[in-house]
Design a protein around this motif. Sequence first.
Motif, short mmCIF file in Angstrom:
data_model
loop_
_atom_site.label_atom_id
_atom_site.label_comp_id
_atom_site.label_asym_id
_atom_site.label_seq_id
_atom_site.Cartn_x
_atom_site.Cartn_y
_atom_site.Cartn_z
N ASP A 35 0.84 -1.20 0.00
CA ASP A 35 0.00 0.00 0.00
C ASP A 35 0.87 1.25 0.00
O ASP A 35 1.84 1.35 0.76
CB ASP A 35 -0.92 0.01 1.23
N ASN A 36 0.49 2.20 -0.87
CA ASN A 36 1.15 3.51 -0.95
C ASN A 36 2.63 3.42 -1.32
O ASN A 36 3.42 4.32 -0.99
CB ASN A 36 1.01 4.27 0.38
N GLY A 38 5.25 3.55 -4.25
CA GLY A 38 5.36 3.98 -5.64
C GLY A 38 6.33 3.13 -6.44
O GLY A 38 7.10 2.33 -5.90
N ALA A 113 6.09 10.20 4.12
CA ALA A 113 4.98 10.70 3.32
C ALA A 113 4.11 11.62 4.16
O ALA A 113 3.96 11.42 5.37
CB ALA A 113 4.15 9.53 2.79
N ARG A 116 -2.14 12.73 3.90
CA ARG A 116 -3.11 13.19 2.91
C ARG A 116 -4.53 12.92 3.38
O ARG A 116 -4.78 11.98 4.13
CB ARG A 116 -2.85 12.50 1.57
N LEU A 119 -6.63 9.30 4.07
CA LEU A 119 -5.78 8.15 4.35
C LEU A 119 -6.08 7.59 5.75
O LEU A 119 -6.45 8.33 6.66
CB LEU A 119 -4.30 8.53 4.29
N TYR A 189 6.05 4.79 4.33
CA TYR A 189 5.49 3.64 3.63
C TYR A 189 6.59 2.82 2.98
O TYR A 189 7.62 3.34 2.55
CB TYR A 189 4.49 4.10 2.56
#
Length: 322
Positions: A35-36, A38, A113, A116, A119, A189
């Motif tokens: 999850d999350n 990139g 991170a 946001r 979330l 993350y």
Amino acid sequence: MAVLKSTRMQKKVNYDAKLSKLLDHYTQILIVGADNVGSNQLQHIRQGLRGDSIVLMGKNTMMKRTIRVHAEKTGNKDILNLIPLLVGNVGLVFTKGDLKEVSDVVAKYKVAAPARVGLIAPIDVVVPPGNTGLDPSQTSFFQVLNIPTKINKGTVEIITPVELIMKGDKVGSSEAALLTKLGRKPFSYGLIVQSVYENGSVFSPEVLDLTEDDLAEKFANGLSEVAAFSLAINYPSLAAAPHLIINSYKNLLSLAVATEYSFKYADKVKDYLKDPSKFKVAAAPVSAGGSSASAAGVEKEQKKEEPEESSEEEGGLMGLFD
């Protein structure tokens, strides 16, 4: 359209062949949550694991289908244990190295991170007291969140620590805006190891943290429980064997002491019981020597002290009469 369909089909075939090949060559697999994470971060993780580990991502439906088909072709039903683990956004890390070391490398690649909006918070977020560097016009953000502040030297200062977001809660717009203004990135993350597969067995990643001392302690506890259970139900087992032997010896010794019957390991005990003075044979010379030495020392001290006392008394008497 036909070209696109053929391209997609070819990608599925290639993916199926790659996963099947990995299942043939690797018996150790880490199931990781992604999850999350990139693509750039995932590339760094692949580079860090390069050598004896391969990271494979993909759709769960494709992975499950390939595993089922591969199990039918090869007869390896153990790999079917992977299917219930493929839930959510997960990937597979195939490795031939030490599972603990590979797990540590995977956990090392984390990226900070921001919080946001929307979330789910993976951890508690606490805003510490202190100067925020924000001008007094920004106090509205703190008032909305019920954060006590004061103006100090033209800037907003938080008075007490505040639990802004709790683990498992959704991040609101006010919390996200405040953390952005404070320049904080509270979350991090990366790939998270959720389960471990090894030769058909599936276990929790916490097992990887066990040391040899932990394993020895758990084995000793299990052994003692087996021995206690065996003794309780009078069932012989290897764990209870030493206790059974000792208990049997005690029973035979009791019988020998109570009757005329005797055997090698009972003779000495019976001799002691017949003549208790034998218990003191070994200790007597030491105690006697120690007592005699101490007595001799006391006598010497008394001899040294007596003349002085007598001379003082004589001198005192002579001085009294003279």
